[in-house]
Structure formats: C-alpha cells, structure tokens
Design a protein around this motif. Structure first.
Motif, PDB file in Angstrom:
ATOM      1  N   PHE A 215       0.912  -1.133   0.135  1.00 37.17           N
ATOM      2  CA  PHE A 215       0.033   0.003  -0.011  1.00 37.17           C
ATOM      3  C   PHE A 215       0.805   1.221   0.006  1.00 37.17           C
ATOM      4  N   TRP A 216       1.861   1.360   0.933  1.00 35.18           N
ATOM      5  CA  TRP A 216       2.542   2.643   1.083  1.00 35.18           C
ATOM      6  C   TRP A 216       3.457   2.565  -0.172  1.00 35.18           C
ATOM      7  N   GLU A 217       4.041   1.660  -0.555  1.00 36.98           N
ATOM      8  CA  GLU A 217       5.151   1.809  -1.712  1.00 36.98           C
ATOM      9  C   GLU A 217       4.512   1.979  -3.021  1.00 36.98           C
ATOM     10  N   GLU A 218       3.464   1.343  -3.034  1.00 33.72           N
ATOM     11  CA  GLU A 218       2.683   1.014  -4.550  1.00 33.72           C
ATOM     12  C   GLU A 218       1.860   2.257  -4.769  1.00 33.72           C
ATOM     13  N   MET A 219       0.978   2.792  -3.792  1.00 36.28           N
ATOM     14  CA  MET A 219      -0.055   3.723  -3.676  1.00 36.28           C
ATOM     15  C   MET A 219       0.313   5.071  -3.158  1.00 36.28           C
ATOM     16  N   VAL A 220       0.576   4.959  -1.880  1.00 33.20           N
ATOM     17  CA  VAL A 220       0.734   6.232  -1.166  1.00 33.20           C
ATOM     18  C   VAL A 220       2.180   7.039  -1.775  1.00 33.20           C
ATOM     19  N   ALA A 221       3.210   6.438  -1.607  1.00 36.42           N
ATOM     20  CA  ALA A 221       4.427   7.187  -2.068  1.00 36.42           C
ATOM     21  C   ALA A 221       4.278   7.634  -3.638  1.00 36.42           C
ATOM     22  N   LYS A 222       3.666   7.033  -4.696  1.00 41.96           N
ATOM     23  CA  LYS A 222       3.337   7.577  -5.799  1.00 41.96           C
ATOM     24  C   LYS A 222       2.360   8.697  -5.873  1.00 41.96           C
ATOM     25  N   GLY A 223       1.961   9.436  -4.924  1.00 43.53           N
ATOM     26  CA  GLY A 223       1.317  10.576  -4.761  1.00 43.53           C
ATOM     27  C   GLY A 223      -0.310  10.356  -5.136  1.00 43.53           C
ATOM     28  N   PRO A 224      -0.935  11.404  -5.237  1.00 40.12           N
ATOM     29  CA  PRO A 224      -2.462  11.465  -5.220  1.00 40.12           C
ATOM     30  C   PRO A 224      -3.157  10.955  -6.207  1.00 40.12           C
ATOM     31  N   SER A 225      -2.404  11.093  -7.513  1.00 43.68           N
ATOM     32  CA  SER A 225      -3.222  10.628  -8.554  1.00 43.68           C
ATOM     33  C   SER A 225      -3.144   9.029  -8.521  1.00 43.68           C
ATOM     34  N   LEU A 227      -3.047   7.196  -5.788  1.00 38.31           N
ATOM     35  CA  LEU A 227      -4.036   6.902  -4.339  1.00 38.31           C
ATOM     36  C   LEU A 227      -5.599   7.066  -4.714  1.00 38.31           C
ATOM     37  N   LEU A 228      -5.837   7.753  -5.710  1.00 39.03           N
ATOM     38  CA  LEU A 228      -7.053   7.997  -6.338  1.00 39.03           C
ATOM     39  C   LEU A 228      -7.529   7.370  -7.488  1.00 39.03           C
TER      40      LEU A 228
END
Length: 263
Positions: A215-225, A227-228
């Motif tokens: 979650f953190w490495e693949e989604m959150v760390a890559k920014g809002p686009s 994560l959304l």
C-alpha cells in the motif's frame, strides 16, 4: 421481509450495470493503468462479467444485511422511526453505524467477488475461487482488509446517508418543484459522491490488502493520482447505488410499517 424485498430489488437493478465497472475499477486500483485501458483490456479478454456469478450470488444477502441493519438504526435513532424527520447529524450517525455493523458479515462475500474480478488470479469459477483461497491462504483470508473496510464503510455510509439528507433538505428548500422520486434520487446521488470521496483512501487500502499490493510503496508514495486511481468511475458507480438506495428507502419504510400495522 421488507429488507429482503428491498435488498433483492436493489441487487437485481444494480449488478448488471455495476459488475463491468467494478471489475475495471479493481484492475485500475491494483495496476494503476487507468480505467479506460483496463475496461478495454478486460473486454478484449472477455472478462468484464467474470465476477457476475459471485456478484449476483452475494448481492442479495449483502443487500438484505445492509437494509436490515439500516432499517434497525432508522427505527432506533430517527424520530418516530422516520428518516424524513431525522436531521443531518442523526442521518450521518445512522449511516456510519450501518457501515460499521455490516463489515464482518459482508466481507467474505465481497472478498470472493473482488478476487474474481481479476483474471490474473486464475480461478476457473466462484467455487474454485473459494476452494483455492481456503486451501492456499486459509479461512482467515476471507476477512483480509476487514480493518480498512470497517473504516471505509463507516466513513462512506456516513457520507452517503448524511449527504443524502443534507442534499434532500437543500433541494426541498430551493423551491424546485420535484416529485418525491426524482428528489430522492438526486439526493442519493449527491450522497454517493460525498461518501466515495471521503472514504476512497480506505478503499485503496482494502484493494491493496486483498490483492497483495504494498500500500505505502505502490499507492501512497506515488502521489494523489495513484492513491485516487479509479475514484471517478467508482464515484459514478456509487452514485447509481446511492440513487437506487435513496429511491428505495422511503418505500421500504412504508412497506415495513404496513407489515407492522397488519400484524
């Protein structure tokens, strides 16, 4: 009985529309390639409706659980058990309590459906998915992502029901001459947009947990686009769901009251 009938109607109306959208959203959440790309890819592979049997099989029990719990909290917290007399704060509390309460019962049904939405898992069908998950991951796997879903459902249902109530009152006070049906549908759609936006990070966490994505490495760390990813089509799907729910709730309550009066 009212919850069973209302839930069944909801499921029959929603699933043929929602299934290909949900499958494309799930792919978008996991691989981040975009909704349109994933829709075309699933269409080319003949996999848009791959999860439909699981969705239909679980939709009625899910909807019955949802409407039963929702009706319980309406009767408990709304003045005289009437949602139309509840203020925005009470409506939001009812939505949050409903979302939180149904998680444990609904999660295994949703988990199998979400797994079936991704051809990459290689399941030949719903039964094979259940057997393979149980054999390779254990019975606890069916509750993966429960924590994220708990917070997502609590936040989302609070936004949906609370947003529905605030929107309905705003429409009524605006002077628009709308019949009850269109007014409830518009208010339900507004609630869907609110609920989906405020809860979407938890939805992404749910997808990560259930599909083994960091979650953190693949989604959150890559920014809002990232994560959304999938939020817009997800919101559109939830608008349909909320509009249906907004239309059914008043009739469900009337029918339930009629059954009680008949007794």
């Amino acid at each position: 009985m009212a919850s069973a009938i209302g839930g069944s109607i909801h499921a029959i109306i929603e699933q043929p529309i929602a299934t290909p959208i949900e499958a494309s959203i799930t792919q978008t959440q996991v691989n981040g390639k975009g909704f349109a790309w994933n829709f075309k890819d699933l269409l080319a592979r003949g996999a848009l409706y791959r999860s439909l049997p699981a969705a239909l099989g679980g939709a009625v029990p899910k909807a019955v659980i949802h409407y039963s719990i929702l009706n319980l909290y309406i009767n408990t917290f709304a003045p005289h058990g009437d949602m139309s007399k509840a203020d925005g704060k009470t409506a939001t509390m009812i939505g949050m309590a409903t979302g939180a309460s149904e998680v444990v019962l609904v999660n295994p049904i949703n988990f199998v459906k979400f797994r079936m939405q991704r051809p990459e898992w290689g399941y030949s069908g719903t039964l094979d998915a259940v057997q393979t998950i149980y054999r390779t991951e254990g019975v606890r796997a069916f509750w993966k992502g429960t924590g994220a879903i708990f917070f997502r459902n609590t936040i989302c249902n609070g936004g949906m029901v609370g947003g529905y109530k605030f929107a309905e009152r705003a429409i009524a006070s605006s002077g628009l001459d709308l019949a009850d049906g269109p007014r409830h549908m518009m208010a339900g759609a507004c609630g869907g947009i609110v609920g989906s936006f405020v809860s979407y990070p938890m939805e992404m966490l749910r997808a990560a947990r259930q599909h083994h994505v960091p979650f953190w490495e693949e989604m959150v760390a890559k920014g809002p686009s990232r994560l959304l990813a999938g939020w817009a089509p997800g919101a559109a799907r939830l608008v349909v769901t909320s509009a249906i729910m907004g239309s059914i709730i008043p009739h469900l309550k009337k029918f339930s009251n009629a059954l009680v009066m008949g007794e």
